[in-house]
Structure formats: structure tokens, C-alpha cells
Motif scaffolding. Structure first.
Motif, PDB file in Angstrom:
ATOM      1  N   TRP A 253       8.772  -1.663  -0.862  1.00 48.11           N
ATOM      2  CA  TRP A 253       8.100  -2.582   0.317  1.00 48.11           C
ATOM      3  C   TRP A 253       9.132  -2.725   1.445  1.00 48.11           C
ATOM      4  CZ3 TRP A 253       9.993  -6.777   2.904  1.00 48.11           C
ATOM      5  CH2 TRP A 253       8.938  -7.477   3.680  1.00 48.11           C
TER       6      TRP A 253
ATOM      7  N   THR B 144       8.753   0.509   3.551  1.00 44.27           N
ATOM      8  CA  THR B 144       7.699   0.733   4.229  1.00 44.27           C
ATOM      9  C   THR B 144       7.460  -0.207   5.452  1.00 44.27           C
ATOM     10  OG1 THR B 144       6.407   1.239   2.103  1.00 44.27           O
ATOM     11  CG2 THR B 144       4.961   0.389   3.966  1.00 44.27           C
TER      12      THR B 144
ATOM     13  N   ARG C 113       2.303   5.591  -0.557  1.00 40.83           N
ATOM     14  CA  ARG C 113       1.953   4.147  -1.216  1.00 40.83           C
ATOM     15  C   ARG C 113       2.653   4.301  -2.583  1.00 40.83           C
ATOM     16  NH1 ARG C 113      -1.958   0.426  -0.252  1.00 40.83           N
ATOM     17  NH2 ARG C 113      -2.849  -0.362  -2.293  1.00 40.83           N
TER      18      ARG C 113
END
Length: 342
Positions: free
Chosen positions: A165, A168, A305
Motif C-alpha cells: 500500500w 502504491t 496489484r
């Protein structure tokens, strides 16, 4: 050596499988078939939660060690332990430092008091589940049970989403809400260092509990996030924000802002643990630069992802909340800055 992995296709299990293969070990992976196991392992399929789900293991085959990464009902570990008793020399259970009574007493390490748990428990909360599974292994294997009490685990294959996370979010650029104190020390373990230590411990014949996580202050929140900027090549700017401001906005530590905890009992328990025993038994921890770089490269290799475990909540702060908090902080700073106009 011959090793049996109960799991072995995701995150910790996969890292252990790959390390064992690199050593030239004979690796068998028992899994449900939801993910492809590493190339080079023997694959057995079954669902441990189903009736007769361990049928594929009900053979005469023997192993030097089994590594079990289960994190739910302890009774599932109990059933595996009983089935494999007499055919496995050593039972390794990947546990958690969450088994200690909160808050963990400062400096006690493996001698700290633990929560109650039972090998016969079904669905219970995480700490009790891990403790019950530990007891299941010890009840049958005694001092041949190795209890690997991991702390925060980061690195490639992460299916919780904490470091992915941050990578990203920072890769998107712009001003990023960065939780202070910026120099707060972080204590974590790269999944590959966890795997290496665990298999070395198997070779050494170790047993009993070991807290396996880096020394306190292995990195800091500042170093972690600045490394994310460097690795991703982002133009992100870190907007360091006091813990009080973040908490007042209703932002949840650890979940909304992964890895981060404000000063207090939770921070001390998670990031100031005593790991002298594991260090004395050969634990070595790679620098944060390597962990972040390799995680980013892995993340890019799978399309950006990260996988998400279905039994864990999605982590990370939504963009709208982040923007609101940054805006309020900017206004507060503006009010606090004296005007230069005469």
C-alpha cells in the motif's frame, strides 16, 4: 533434508519453500490448490478444514520437519500434529508475538506472560488461536516443537498489503500524509530472513519459542517512506503530521496507515521487543533498502496489484480522508505562521 510445508504457496510459506529448494532439500507442499506452488516441490492437495481433508497426508511417508503456517482454529493444527506424530522429527509452527499478554512487559522477550489458548479451540481471536496452536504442537512434540513467534512481516509475496500500500500510494506522487514521529524506530522481519532463520533452526535442531523480528530501530518511519520514494522514482512529498492530529481525524493506526503506531503501549509492544535469543541463534536482517526494492520489483512483476488474503481486512487510507486531513493541517500551519504584511 526432507521437509513438509502445510501451506507453502503464499507469503511466508512460499518464502520458506523457495529457501528450502535453494538448499537442495526435498520439499513437499500440502495446499488447497488455490495458488500454484513453487516449481520443484512435490504437491499434495487437501483442505484442512474439511472432513477427511488431511487424507493426502495419511501415508507412511516421513519427513525431517514440518513447517505449519496456519493462523486460524487451533484444532486444525491439533489434527495435523496428531496425524503426523511418529512420522516427523520436528514440528515448526510459525506463530506470532501476539501471543504475549498486552502490553508486553519491557525486555522480557520469550519469558513474557502469554494469553490463554487451547489446542481444542475452534474459531477464536488471533492471539488465542496462535497460542492454542503452539500448545497443540508442544503437547505432541515437546522440545522438538519450534515456535517461531514472528513480528511484523514485510517483503515480496506479501498478501496483507502493508508495504504494497505504501509503495502504491507513494508511486502516485503528490503530497503524502506521513505519520509522525518521523524518527520512530520500526521493528519488522523480511519474509526471506524469517525463512532463512527458520530453516537454519531446523538444521540446528532448535526447539521452544523464539521471537523472530529485527532488533528495535532496524529502520525508522522516515527511512521506510523515503526509501519508497527512491525505489519508485516518485515525486511524492512527505507531509509529516503529528500523531495527535491523525488520531483526532479518526484515522486508524496499523490499518488505515499500515506499519505505523503512535507512541504508547501498542508501539512499545510491536516495535521495541527483545530479540536477543533469536539474534544469538543466528538471526540476520537485511537492510530496509533491499526489502523495499525487492517488494516493489515483485509488485510490478504481477501488474502492480498485491494479492489480498480473504481472511484479513484491506489496509490503507482512502484518498478522500487523506486529502481532508492534509488540508486541515495546511490551514492550521497557515494560521500559526505570522503574516509578513505590515
Amino acid at each position: 533434508m526432507k521437509i513438509l510445508l502445510l501451506g507453502g504457496t503464499e507469503f511466508v510459506g512460499r518464502a520458506i519453500a523457495e529457501d528450502a529448494l535453494a538448499r537442495g532439500w526435498d520439499v513437499t507442499v500440502f495446499h488447497r490448490g488455490h495458488h500454484e506452488p513453487p516449481q520443484g516441490v512435490a504437491s499434495l492437495r487437501g483442505d484442512r478444514t474439511a472432513e477427511d481433508g488431511l487424507r493426502a497426508l495419511a501415508t507412511d511417508e516421513t519427513w525431517d520437519a514440518v513447517v505449519d503456517t496456519w493462523s486460524a482454529a487451533p484444532s486444525v493444527v491439533r489434527d495435523a500434529v496428531n496425524l503426523l506424530s511418529g512420522r516427523v522429527e520436528r514440528y515448526v509452527y510459525i506463530s506470532s508475538r501476539s501471543v504475549y499478554v498486552f502490553p508486553e512487559p519491557d525486555g522480557l522477550g520469550e519469558d513474557g506472560p502469554v494469553v490463554d489458548g487451547s489446542p481444542d479451540d475452534g474459531d477464536v481471536e488471533y492471539a488465542a488461536a496462535k497460542r492454542g496452536a503452539e500448545l497443540a504442537a508442544v503437547d505432541v512434540f515437546g522440545d522438538r516443537a519450534l515456535l517461531v513467534r514472528a513480528g511484523l512481516i514485510l517483503g515480496p509475496y506479501e498478501n496483507i498489503g502493508r508495504l504494497p500500500w505504501w509503495l502504491t500510494r507513494i508511486a502516485k506522487g503528490g503530497e503524502v500524509l506521513a505519520p509522525g514521529p518521523r524518527d520512530a524506530g520500526l521493528q519488522y522481519i523480511d519474509v526471506r530472513d524469517l525463512a532463512t532463520w527458520t530453516l537454519n533452526a531446523v538444521e540446528q535442531g532448535l526447539g521452544g519459542p523464539y521471537d523472530v523480528v529485527s532488533p528495535p530501530g532496524h529502520t525508522t518511519m522516515r527511512e521506510l517512506l523515503e526509501t519508497c520514494i527512491q525505489v519508485t522514482g516518485s515525486d511524492a512529498e512527505l507531509a509529516w503530521t503529528p500523531p495527535e492530529t491523525i488520531l483526532e481525524a479518526g484515522i486508524g493506526p496499523w490499518t488505515d496507515l499500515p506499519v505505523w503506531l503512535p507512541p504508547g503501549d501498542a508501539y512499545d509492544t510491536m516495535h521495541r521487543g527483545n530479540v536477543t535469543k533469536a539474534l544469538s541463534a543466528g538471526l540476520r536482517c537485511r537492510p530496509v533498502q533491499e526489502t523495499v526494492t525487492d517488494t516493489w520489483e515483485w509488485l510490478q512483476s504481477i501488474g502492480g496489484r498485491a494479492p489480498q488474503r480473504p481472511d484479513r481486512p484491506t489496509v490503507g487510507l482512502d484518498a478522500e480522508t487523506e486529502a481532508k486531513v492534509r488540508c486541515s493541517c495546511e490551514k492550521a500551519r497557515a494560521r500559526a505562521t505570522p503574516s509578513t504584511r505590515q
